[in-house]
Design a protein around this motif. Structure first.
Motif, PDB file in Angstrom:
ATOM      1  N   CYS A 261       0.862  -1.176   0.000  1.00  0.00           N
ATOM      2  CA  CYS A 261       0.000   0.000   0.000  1.00  0.00           C
ATOM      3  C   CYS A 261       0.906   1.235   0.000  1.00  0.00           C
ATOM      4  O   CYS A 261       1.695   1.428   0.898  1.00  0.00           O
ATOM      5  CB  CYS A 261      -0.901  -0.017   1.232  1.00  0.00           C
ATOM      6  SG  CYS A 261      -2.210   1.193   1.201  1.00  0.00           S
TER       7      CYS A 261
ATOM      8  N   TYR B  26      -4.144  -8.128   0.764  1.00  0.00           N
ATOM      9  CA  TYR B  26      -3.770  -7.399  -0.450  1.00  0.00           C
ATOM     10  C   TYR B  26      -3.846  -8.278  -1.701  1.00  0.00           C
ATOM     11  O   TYR B  26      -4.297  -7.830  -2.759  1.00  0.00           O
ATOM     12  CB  TYR B  26      -2.363  -6.809  -0.302  1.00  0.00           C
ATOM     13  CG  TYR B  26      -2.268  -5.701   0.723  1.00  0.00           C
ATOM     14  CD1 TYR B  26      -3.260  -4.741   0.828  1.00  0.00           C
ATOM     15  CD2 TYR B  26      -1.180  -5.623   1.594  1.00  0.00           C
ATOM     16  CE1 TYR B  26      -3.171  -3.723   1.762  1.00  0.00           C
ATOM     17  CE2 TYR B  26      -1.085  -4.612   2.536  1.00  0.00           C
ATOM     18  CZ  TYR B  26      -2.089  -3.667   2.619  1.00  0.00           C
ATOM     19  OH  TYR B  26      -2.001  -2.660   3.554  1.00  0.00           O
TER      20      TYR B  26
ATOM     21  N   HIS C 288     -11.475  -1.005  -1.146  1.00  0.00           N
ATOM     22  CA  HIS C 288     -10.393  -0.803  -0.188  1.00  0.00           C
ATOM     23  C   HIS C 288     -10.913  -0.148   1.093  1.00  0.00           C
ATOM     24  O   HIS C 288     -10.206   0.628   1.750  1.00  0.00           O
ATOM     25  CB  HIS C 288      -9.280   0.051  -0.795  1.00  0.00           C
ATOM     26  CG  HIS C 288      -8.506  -0.662  -1.859  1.00  0.00           C
ATOM     27  ND1 HIS C 288      -8.937  -0.728  -3.162  1.00  0.00           N
ATOM     28  CD2 HIS C 288      -7.349  -1.367  -1.806  1.00  0.00           C
ATOM     29  CE1 HIS C 288      -8.057  -1.436  -3.871  1.00  0.00           C
ATOM     30  NE2 HIS C 288      -7.092  -1.829  -3.074  1.00  0.00           N
TER      31      HIS C 288
ATOM     32  N   ALA D 137      -5.171   3.024  -1.375  1.00  0.00           N
ATOM     33  CA  ALA D 137      -5.026   1.971  -2.385  1.00  0.00           C
ATOM     34  C   ALA D 137      -3.716   2.118  -3.150  1.00  0.00           C
ATOM     35  O   ALA D 137      -3.257   3.238  -3.414  1.00  0.00           O
ATOM     36  CB  ALA D 137      -6.196   2.044  -3.359  1.00  0.00           C
TER      37      ALA D 137
END
Length: 215
Positions: free
Chosen positions: A43, A160, A181, A213
């Motif tokens: 991220c 993720y 997200h 994101a």
């Protein structure tokens, strides 16, 4: 390993952990953020944060968005239960008795941690948390279910790799806009098909975790 939640959430049993001697576990597992730490998760930290927290009381947003820059953040009801987002310090002109009762039960609250593979949530309070995340669903046509986190338990609330896999799928229609997200967490009150409250906006105190994101 949490046998109770493993049975309840069999699809995600590998993501659930029982915290034995919770404080020692947190001190070793969640290392405080250091400005000299150059490690980055998937991220992006280009904006200086990996998520922002939005606190809600029913349908009303209370306080400003709270950006999280370190590896973890604590969310709790009143000082001195830690450093982080203190919900009791956020002013609200129309705070109902139900909100006050729920907020009083939050206590030491919640710890959110960002790791290389995703985001974990640890329930540090004495009452359950309820969480809904895009990556905790089955990937079918139905909306992601609401999962119950008992006191002293931790669950991987966002993955993720799974988020990347689900990125191209159309979100299920439901209450409000949906973001792939975004994690929603309610303190003490559940919602959805298995509960009397259909929507999270019927819960007295809840949190929106807006992940930064990857770009």
């Amino acid at each position: 390993l949490c046998k109770g939640l493993q049975k309840q959430n069999s699809l995600f049993s590998s993501a659930v952990v029982k915290l034995s001697q919770a404080e020692d576990y947190l001190l070793t597992r969640f290392v405080p953020f250091s400005p000299t730490d150059t490690t980055l998760s998937r991220c992006s930290l280009r904006d200086g944060y990996w998520c922002k927290l939005a606190y809600w009381e029913y349908r009303h947003r209370v306080g400003r968005l709270y950006p999280v820059h370190g590896d973890y953040v604590c969310v709790f009801s009143n000082l001195p239960n830690g450093s982080g987002l203190c919900l009791g310090q956020l002013s609200s002109q129309n705070r109902s008795p139900a909100v006050r009762r729920t907020q009083a039960k939050i206590g030491r609250g919640l710890l959110l941690s960002q790791e290389a593979s995703g985001v974990w949530a640890c329930n540090r309070s004495e009452h359950p948390l309820f969480v809904c995340s895009p990556t905790l669903g089955t990937g079918g046509s139905s909306a992601p279910p609401v999962h119950k986190i008992l006191p002293g338990y931790s669950i991987k609330v966002f993955d993720y790799d799974r988020a990347t896999h689900l990125a191209g799928r159309r979100p299920v229609t439901g209450e409000g806009p949906h973001d792939g997200h975004t994690i929603r967490i309610s303190f003490g009150k559940g919602w959805g098909a298995s509960y009397t409250r259909r929507f999270i906006t019927s819960c007295p105190c809840w949190l929106e975790v807006l992940l930064n994101a990857p770009r």
